[in-house]
Scaffold this motif. Structure first.
Motif, mmCIF file in Angstrom:
data_model
loop_
_atom_site.group_PDB
_atom_site.id
_atom_site.type_symbol
_atom_site.label_atom_id
_atom_site.label_comp_id
_atom_site.label_asym_id
_atom_site.label_seq_id
_atom_site.Cartn_x
_atom_site.Cartn_y
_atom_site.Cartn_z
ATOM 1 N N PRO A 2 49.706 61.569 52.924
ATOM 2 C CA PRO A 2 51.093 61.504 52.405
ATOM 3 C C PRO A 2 51.600 62.871 51.975
ATOM 4 C CG PRO A 2 49.533 60.577 50.836
ATOM 5 C CD PRO A 2 48.760 60.812 52.096
ATOM 6 N N LYS A 3 52.932 63.058 52.018
ATOM 7 C CA LYS A 3 53.639 64.276 51.616
ATOM 8 C C LYS A 3 53.264 65.472 52.495
ATOM 9 C CE LYS A 3 54.020 62.884 46.770
ATOM 10 N NZ LYS A 3 53.768 63.269 45.365
ATOM 11 N N LEU A 4 52.771 65.221 53.722
ATOM 12 C CA LEU A 4 52.487 66.288 54.680
ATOM 13 C C LEU A 4 53.277 66.039 55.952
ATOM 14 C CD1 LEU A 4 48.637 66.843 54.392
ATOM 15 C CD2 LEU A 4 50.444 68.314 53.558
ATOM 16 N N LYS A 5 53.788 67.110 56.554
ATOM 17 C CA LYS A 5 54.587 66.968 57.766
ATOM 18 C C LYS A 5 53.728 66.614 58.972
ATOM 19 C CE LYS A 5 58.275 70.105 56.316
ATOM 20 N NZ LYS A 5 59.015 71.340 56.628
ATOM 21 N N LYS A 6 52.556 67.207 59.094
ATOM 22 C CA LYS A 6 51.678 66.976 60.238
ATOM 23 C C LYS A 6 50.346 66.405 59.778
ATOM 24 C CE LYS A 6 52.009 71.187 61.830
ATOM 25 N NZ LYS A 6 51.840 72.364 62.704
ATOM 26 N N ALA A 7 49.747 65.625 60.647
ATOM 27 C CA ALA A 7 48.439 65.057 60.332
ATOM 28 C C ALA A 7 47.372 66.136 60.417
ATOM 29 C CB ALA A 7 48.117 63.912 61.290
ATOM 30 N N SER A 8 46.322 65.967 59.672
ATOM 31 C CA SER A 8 45.231 66.936 59.663
ATOM 32 C C SER A 8 44.411 66.834 60.939
ATOM 33 C CB SER A 8 44.332 66.679 58.453
ATOM 34 O OG SER A 8 43.216 67.538 58.493
#
Length: 569
Positions: free
Chosen positions: A4-10
């Motif tokens: 959550p709260k991230l533009k791209k997935a890790s």
């Protein structure tokens, strides 16, 4: 996993998964290298090793290579300049030709190519029709019995008076029989009425072809199998085979000599000629399909030791037929003389709208375009962007009408006088040699055994009468193709000669001049609109700058508060 709260997935993965991927990649590369070694293909490109230092005259070799490289670059530049000059000369020549009123040679060559292509297309189309007429005449001449196949949904529209008259001119040497095919798509009451109507003119057999026949090799493999299962489904079942085959065998036995009885199967496209032969043979001997005109030449098929059947291409319809008749059998669509949308519009006018709505499960429609749009959405016939593909829906609708899928029927007319080429004596002669009691009994058994649709679930269709056909090659019309280009150039191609007319220019010496064809209405409207816009005088727009004293405005306005609901909307 996307946090959550991230533009791209890790992109982080576990170590076990990463090592597993690396191992798989290494194994894959190892396999590729091994395969390349076997085939002798090397993936590494060969590098230029250059001139070794120990080589004698190294400096001279390098100097020659550099000089050669410069010569190649100079040659490239020179070719570019030459091509540029040639293009400039062609443009200049074209401008001079236009100013002098003479057509450039490039345009002449281009038009000549288009004329030749159009001429070849016309000749090919005419030769195809001519070949079909010749093949049909060969079948009639070679056959002892002519079987005219009629679609039970519209028997009168499938009859060709020219064909029947040609067969009966042989004065008893050839017999004419009717086969009423696709009887499982017609209500039983309607089928009995049509049977009584046709039996008064010619011996008629009811038939329902099998739709799931295999070729010879597949059927032989199934016979050798121990666990072979018989298919008694509706599509695989065939009705009327025994009665028709017994009648043809009796005619062959009555024939003098040891020659086989030749039976010619004729009719319009998509009435089921090849399917009947396959059902009698009980294997796929002739090529069949939903596409019209698959049979292009005569084909002989041995049914029994004494009976041979000859398949023929479809009868060529005369262009004098009304559009309703041509649309029913999709004849103009097949010859690319009419679009599928026009054919569907013509067909819908002859059908009951409520029956169409019930058959296709569509709501009420105002015109053919609305019906096709709804049908395309219902069947998922969509283009890019979700736009309904009405042309594909129209083709599907026409395939339902010509194929063995859609149930519709036409009313049998009341009994009237016999046609001009038939008489009571000819009818009696056609019935001679046939066991008519056996034929009637066989037809009644077929009516009892076949599953027919209800009258309420079948579309009521108004037939327009027999369809005229072309049997003589000399009766084929001379076809003409006219193509209009954007530069007001009309190219008319006929089967005898080619003609070119260019607006405002002299015709070519190799072609004969022809009267100018008027420009289409759409082009004249576009030209008129462009002329009107050119004739209008352009108005000069003047911009006035006004000096505004903002400080004085601020002092004059006592209330300087902004209303954000109105000022910044």
């Amino acid at each position: 996993m996307k946090r959550p709260k991230l533009k791209k997935a890790s992109k982080r993965v576990s170590c076990a998964k990463r090592f597993k991927i690396q191992k798989k990649v290494r194994e894959h590369n190892r396999k590729l290298k091994k395969a390349a070694k076997k085939t002798g293909i090397s993936r590494k490109p060969k590098q230029d090793v250059g001139v070794p230092n120990s080589a004698p005259f190294k400096e001279e070799v390098l100097r020659e290579a550099e000089q050669r490289k410069q010569e190649l670059e100079a040659l490239k530049e020179q070719n570019k300049i030459v091509k540029k000059q040639e293009r400039a000369a062609k443009r200049k020549e074209g401008k001079e030709a236009v100013s002098a009123g003479v057509e450039p040679a490039a345009k002449k060559a281009k038009k000549g190519t288009k004329v030749r292509e159009a001429r070849v297309a016309v000749a090919k189309e005419k030769s195809a029709k001519t070949f079909k007429c010749c093949e049909l005449n060969k079948v009639i001449e070679a056959s002892d019995v002519i079987v005219e196949v009629l679609d039970a949904r519209d028997p009168l529209g499938c009859r060709c008076p020219q064909l029947e008259e040609t067969v009966l001119k042989h004065e008893g040497k050839k017999k004419l029989l009717f086969i009423l095919n696709k009887i499982d798509l017609v209500p039983k009451d309607n089928l009995e009425k049509w049977l009584g109507y046709l039996e008064a003119e010619c011996p008629t057999f009811l038939f329902k072809s099998s739709m799931q026949l295999k070729d010879r090799t597949v059927s032989q493999k199934k016979q050798r199998g121990t666990n072979a299962v018989l298919d008694h489904s509706r599509a695989a079942s065939c009705f009327g085979r025994d009665c028709l085959l017994q009648t043809l065998t009796d005619l062959a036995n009555k024939k003098d000599g040891e020659t086989m009885l030749k039976v010619g199967v004729v009719g319009f496209p998509n009435v089921g000629k090849s399917s009947i032969i396959n059902s009698l043979k009980e294997m796929r001997a002739c090529h069949v399909g939903l596409q019209r005109g698959l049979t292009r030449c005569m084909q002989e098929v041995h049914i029994t030791k004494s009976v041979k059947m000859i398949d023929s291409p479809g009868i060529v319809a005369a262009p004098s037929n009304p559009g309703d008749v041509m649309a029913l059998r999709s004849l103009q669509v097949e010859e690319k003389e009419e679009s599928p949308l026009e054919a569907v519009r013509t067909l819908l006018k002859q059908c009951n709208q409520q029956h169409i709505m019930l058959q296709y499960n569509v709501p009420n429609y105002r015109n053919s375009l609305e019906f096709l749009t709804t049908l395309a959405k219902k069947r998922g016939l969509l283009q890019k962007g979700g736009i309904p593909n009405t042309e594909l829906a129209a083709t599907t609708f026409l395939n339902d009408w010509t194929g063995a899928k859609l149930s519709y029927h036409s009313r049998a007319p009341e009994r009237q006088d016999l046609p001009s080429y038939l008489s009571d004596a000819i009818v009696t002669e056609l019935q001679s040699g046939l066991n008519m009691d056996m034929v009637r009994e066989g037809n009644q058994n077929v009516i009892k055994g076949v599953r027919s649709p209800n009258l309420a679930s079948s579309i009521n269709f108004s037939s327009k009468g027999p369809t005229a056909g072309v049997l003589d090659v000399s009766e084929l019309p001379k076809e003409t193709i006219t193509t209009t280009e954007a530069d007001e150039t009309d190219v008319t191609v006929s089967t005898d000669e080619c003609q070119i007319n260019t607006a405002g220019t002299q015709p070519l010496s190799t072609f004969k001049p022809e009267a100018e064809i008027p420009i289409p209405k759409m082009e004249t409207q576009i030209q008129e609109s462009t002329q009107k816009t050119e004739d209008k005088p352009t108005k000069e727009t003047k911009v006035k700058f006004v000096n505004v004293d903002l400080t004085s405005m601020q002092h004059n306005n006592s209330d300087d508060a902004y209303d954000f609901n109105t000022d910044f909307v």
